[in-house]
Write an enzyme that holds these catalytic residues in place. Structure first.
Site, PDB file in Angstrom:
ATOM      1  N   GLU A  95     -30.600 -19.925   5.400  1.00  0.00           N
ATOM      2  CA  GLU A  95     -29.133 -19.771   5.468  1.00  0.00           C
ATOM      3  C   GLU A  95     -28.717 -20.350   6.808  1.00  0.00           C
ATOM      4  O   GLU A  95     -28.943 -19.730   7.841  1.00  0.00           O
ATOM      5  CB  GLU A  95     -28.745 -18.289   5.397  1.00  0.00           C
ATOM      6  CG  GLU A  95     -29.190 -17.584   4.139  1.00  0.00           C
ATOM      7  CD  GLU A  95     -28.344 -17.944   2.936  1.00  0.00           C
ATOM      8  OE1 GLU A  95     -27.308 -18.619   3.096  1.00  0.00           O
ATOM      9  OE2 GLU A  95     -28.730 -17.549   1.822  1.00  0.00           O
ATOM     10  N   GLU A 154     -20.925 -28.340  14.026  1.00  0.00           N
ATOM     11  CA  GLU A 154     -20.581 -26.927  14.011  1.00  0.00           C
ATOM     12  C   GLU A 154     -20.360 -26.483  15.457  1.00  0.00           C
ATOM     13  O   GLU A 154     -21.284 -26.512  16.265  1.00  0.00           O
ATOM     14  CB  GLU A 154     -21.729 -26.136  13.387  1.00  0.00           C
ATOM     15  CG  GLU A 154     -21.430 -24.663  13.269  1.00  0.00           C
ATOM     16  CD  GLU A 154     -22.604 -23.854  12.753  1.00  0.00           C
ATOM     17  OE1 GLU A 154     -23.736 -24.100  13.202  1.00  0.00           O
ATOM     18  OE2 GLU A 154     -22.382 -22.968  11.914  1.00  0.00           O
ATOM     19  N   LYS A 195     -37.350 -10.186  12.778  1.00  0.00           N
ATOM     20  CA  LYS A 195     -37.084 -10.462  14.197  1.00  0.00           C
ATOM     21  C   LYS A 195     -35.592 -10.740  14.405  1.00  0.00           C
ATOM     22  O   LYS A 195     -35.076 -11.749  13.938  1.00  0.00           O
ATOM     23  CB  LYS A 195     -37.873 -11.678  14.679  1.00  0.00           C
ATOM     24  CG  LYS A 195     -37.798 -11.793  16.201  1.00  0.00           C
ATOM     25  CD  LYS A 195     -38.194 -13.151  16.705  1.00  0.00           C
ATOM     26  CE  LYS A 195     -37.082 -14.145  16.651  1.00  0.00           C
ATOM     27  NZ  LYS A 195     -35.893 -13.785  17.451  1.00  0.00           N
ATOM     28  N   CYS A 208     -20.952 -18.586  10.437  1.00  0.00           N
ATOM     29  CA  CYS A 208     -21.534 -19.760   9.766  1.00  0.00           C
ATOM     30  C   CYS A 208     -20.542 -20.398   8.801  1.00  0.00           C
ATOM     31  O   CYS A 208     -20.499 -21.606   8.653  1.00  0.00           O
ATOM     32  CB  CYS A 208     -22.793 -19.359   9.027  1.00  0.00           C
ATOM     33  SG  CYS A 208     -22.529 -17.946   7.944  1.00  0.00           S
TER      34      CYS A 208
END
Ligand code: NAD
Length: 790
Positions: free
Chosen positions: A266, A397, A192, A300
């Site tokens: 991840e 982040e 997906k 990331c």
């Protein structure tokens, strides 16, 4: 303007990439039938669609079928149907398919790049030169793994049907990182994509049709969290591979707990970009441009925390500002653009909000004096200085073009600041002194470290993180293991421990002369609660008592394990010798241990002697392997070597089984110790006296204090405490199914790596209950990239 004026001004003219082919592709497709299931294009069964629009203008691109649980069911059914044939195909057959995918993608390389840029907003230079070629490389590289499977991964087979969920920042590349190893391993997939960026995955599904991928081997379903949740919870799926935010990663960790599904996560990062005073500052500035402004910082592993040595901070910041002023913000389809729009209005608002909050918390946020395009979700590159370590810009982040800067005085402070984050994905180290860089790299808690470089990736080199950046690796050999299951010798189903308090009759002999204490930090200590647990002999008499360990005892044991530096920092040769010595000492008391086994478990004298002998043999094995289970050196297609180092996971909690109470404990603790981990062991609840006898052997075997700690007590309770403890990095649980499930669910705090038997024991006496499969779980692979050349 004459030629001379132009020459002096050095202005860029527009250099737009043509989009007519992409527009034609968009116009020709029926996006109302965008689910690729069993080789057919299907509409969503609920009739719903979602919109994807162009970040540079906000204009609608397409309305895409939005899958629900029924569609996911259909996709899993298709993948399940295709699995037997695909997994039984020869490596060569699978390799041909992977290679054909790579070649077909090459033929449509430009269309992929333009579509990716239109849908995501990333500059065409990046999608054209990085995302798409790397995605192709993944398929071609993994064709080789398909053929090498039997030779390189003996005793392993594909896990089965895999559910894969990916984010929007590298839509095609993340798809390649997921699908290529899965197909190579003989798995079939239901993938997906993220709802902001479905387009290149749809083009990829067309490529699968053309490349001869058998129907049902690759299924691509479009949708949002509902579809994602249906994949995560589907009982027909054997593994979930997720890339995305830590928040959703934690939801998935909880949802899959106890399901037996293999899991790799991840997740996000807050990576440090460390510049020492002897660095080449101009190169470091170029590295920073790549580190934090690549893909608008929506990366990331973005080097979002600049840590600069005090003496050069002013000079570096001045250079960074000058360079920022020259970054070109504009249409992502323009080949000169450095910074395109963020992916969506919501993402833009989020970034703006974080910058405002960072400023409110004392950071000085600077932006170059540049105009933004009149439409689209653009954000200027931003430099935050005066950032305290607790500032939101240093901790969270941002996932946008925002760089937070801090200074450090010396190497130790740089390492401390770099590790002051709950993430652990990547780091860059800049110094002209390779000795310094390679001294620092192993001390950084990050899965990838780039020396004098940043954002280097390759299909042959693993990528992935520690802590809240998730677990598991993608790429290379270690990435293949994520899609393979090892054949471990399964043992019995473990029943929950009976909780009867003091079950045993008094023995008439002299056995009850002491209560065995806990073993923490190299000392025998009384349990904090001052309660004890009676231990029965096989005949139901009282064999002795052990301390009833509590939350506080586990906390003390974890502190002792964390404080022990002598063991992880010892050489592998040194650890090897100590483990040999432990084996030797156990051998000296073999008869006593065998007698204890017989007394407690009722094992025959012969069986008990065998268990002790095997325990000694296993210690010998891991003593010998301590300096042999080493990393590798990769030679990626770049002027760099990549050192794939095996590092200890850290503090490992072990909940040992009742079956083979001595051998089981040693089979788990020895590989962990061999690789330099420190251990907090909860021994068999029923037969803990073997472990308390063992620490007497440990005490005179030269194992540093804190390297192994033993807390006796109720396994289920102590497993929960270990799972929740954020200073435990790994947890191995061999207990009943409920305890295993709970340990997995409660590990979300720091996303520690949990290995559970899911309620099954192993046949500890089998040769297969030892070796690489255990050592692999005892290490993290850290990839350190070291470029070379003048
Ligand atoms: P996200 O977590 O919001 O979404 C990721 C995917 O999960 C999407 O496909 C989304 O539809 C799906 N999803 C959302 N909620 C779900 C749920 N409850 N159950 C199942 N699926 C669900 O992340 P994002 O905003 O798309 O991506 C940005 C994040 O991805 C950042 O945190 C970034 O660091 C991370 N990322 C990590 C890596 C890596 O390799 N470590 C690579 C790229 C991006």
């Amino acid at each position: 303007m004459n030629i001379l004026d132009r020459y002096h001004a050095m202005e860029y003219g527009p250099a737009p990439e043509a989009r007519n082919e992409a527009d034609a592709w968009l116009a020709a497709r029926d996006f109302g039938k965008a689910l690729f299931i069993g080789g057919d294009w299907k509409a969503a069964s609920g009739g719903k669609t979602f919109e994807t629009s162009e970040p540079s203008s906000g204009k609608l691109l397409a309305k895409i079928s939005d899958a629900n649980a029924v569609d996911i069911d259909a996709a899993v059914a298709a993948a399940t149907k295709a699995l037997p044939k695909w997994s039984a195909a020869s490596g060569y057959q699978r390799a041909k398919v992977l290679y054909a995918i790579g070649r077909a993608m090459q033929r449509h390389q430009r269309l992929f790049a333009v579509l990716e840029t239109i849908d995501n907003g990333k500059p065409i230079r990046e999608s054209r030169d990085i995302d798409v070629p790397l995605a192709i490389r993944h398929f071609i590289h993994h064709a080789g793994w398909a053929q090498a499977l039997d030779k390189d991964f003996p005793g392993h087979k594909g896990v089965g049907v895999v559910g894969q969920i990916i984010p929007w920042n590298f839509p095609l590349l993340m798809l390649a990182w997921k699908i290529a190893p899965a197909l190579a391993a003989g798995c079939t997939v239901v993938l997906k994509p993220a709802e902001f960026t479905p387009l290149t995955s749809i083009l990829f599904a067309e490529i699968c049709e053309r490349a001869g991928v058998p129907k049902g081997v690759v299924n691509i379903v479009q949708g949002g969290p509902e579809a994602g949740g249906a994949i995560v919870n589907h009982p027909g799926i054997q593994k979930i591979a997720f890339t995305g935010s830590s928040e959703v990663g934690k939801i998935i960790r909880k949802a899959t707990a106890g399901s037996g599904k293999k899991l790799s996560l991840e997740l996000g990062g807050k990576s440090a970009f460390i510049v020492f005073e002897d660095a080449d500052l101009d190169s470091a500035v170029e590295g920073l441009v790549d580190g934090i402004w690549f893909n608008q910082g929506q990366v990331c592993c973005a080097g979002s925390r600049l840590l600069v040595q005090e003496g050069i901070a002013d000079a570096l910041i001045a250079k960074v500002k000058t360079r920022m002023s020259r970054l070109r913000v504009g249409s992502p389809l323009d080949k000169n653009t450095d910074i395109g729009p963020l992916v969506d209005a919501t993402q833009l608002e989020r970034v703006k909000g974080l910058v405002a909050e960072g400023a409110r918390q004392g950071a000085v946020c600077w932006q170059p004096d540049a105009a933004l395009p009149s439409s689209g979700y653009y954000h200027l590159p931003t430099l935050a200085t005066g950032v305290s370590p607790a500032n939101i810009l240093a901790q969270e982040e941002v996932f946008g073009p925002v760089l937070a800067t801090m200074t450090f005085r010396n190497t130790e402070e740089a390492i401390e600041l770099a590790n002051n984050t709950r993430y652990g994905l990547a780091a860059s180290v800049w110094s002209e002194n390779v000795n310094l860089a390679l001294h620092v790299a192993p001390q950084l808690k990050a899965g990838v470290v780039w020396v004098n470089g940043t954002n280097m990736f390759d299909a042959a080199c693993g990528f992935g993180g520690y802590r809240e950046s998730g677990f598991g690796r993608e790429g290379g050999r270690e990435g293949m293991f994520e899609y393979l299951a090892a054949k471990l010798p399964l043992g019995q189903i473990i029943k929950p421990a009976t909780t009867s308090a003091q079950p045993v009759e008094q023995a008439d002999g002299s056995a009850i002369d002491r209560t065995a204490k806990l073993f923490i930090g190299g000392k025998q200590v009384r349990p904090d609660g001052n309660y004890s647990l009676a231990v029965a002999t096989a005949k139901g008499k009282l064999a002795g008592e052990v301390g009833l360990g509590s939350r506080k005892d586990i906390r003390d044991a974890v502190s002792a394990a964390r404080a022990c530096r002598g063991w992880p920092e010892a050489t592998a040769y040194n650890r090897s010798q100590v483990l040999y010595y432990l084996a030797e000492n156990l051998s000296g008391r073999a008869a006593e241990f065998a007698a204890r086994l017989t007394e407690l478990t009722g094992a025959s004298a012969k069986a008990a002697r065998e268990e002790v002998e095997q325990s000694i043999e296993r210690l010998f094995l891991y003593a010998g392997l301590a300096d042999k289970f080493e990393g590798r050196v990769h030679q990626p297609p770049a002027r760099a070597v990549t050192l794939a180092l095996h590092e200890p996971v850290g503090v490992v909690g072990i909940v040992a089984p009742d079956s083979s109470p001595l051998l089981g404990l040693i089979s788990l603790a020895a590989p962990a110790l061999a690789m330099g981990n420190t251990v907090v062991a909860v021994p068999s609840e029923r037969y803990p006296l073997l472990a308390t006898d063992l620490y007497q052997v440990i005490e005179y075997s030269d194992i540093p204090s804190g390297a192994i700690n033993i807390v006796t007590g109720r396994s289920a309770e102590l497993a929960g405490v270990l799972a929740k403890h954020d200073d435990v990095d790994g947890l191995w649980v061999f207990a009943d199914a409920e305890t295993c499930a709970q340990a997995e669910a409660e590990s979300v705090g720091n996303l520690k790596r949990v290995w559970s038997g899911n309620g099954r024991g192993l046949d500890w006496a089998s040769d297969e209950a030892a070796g690489d499969a255990f050592l692999r779980r005892a290490v993290e692979v850290k990839n350190v990239w070291v470029p070379y050349g003048d």
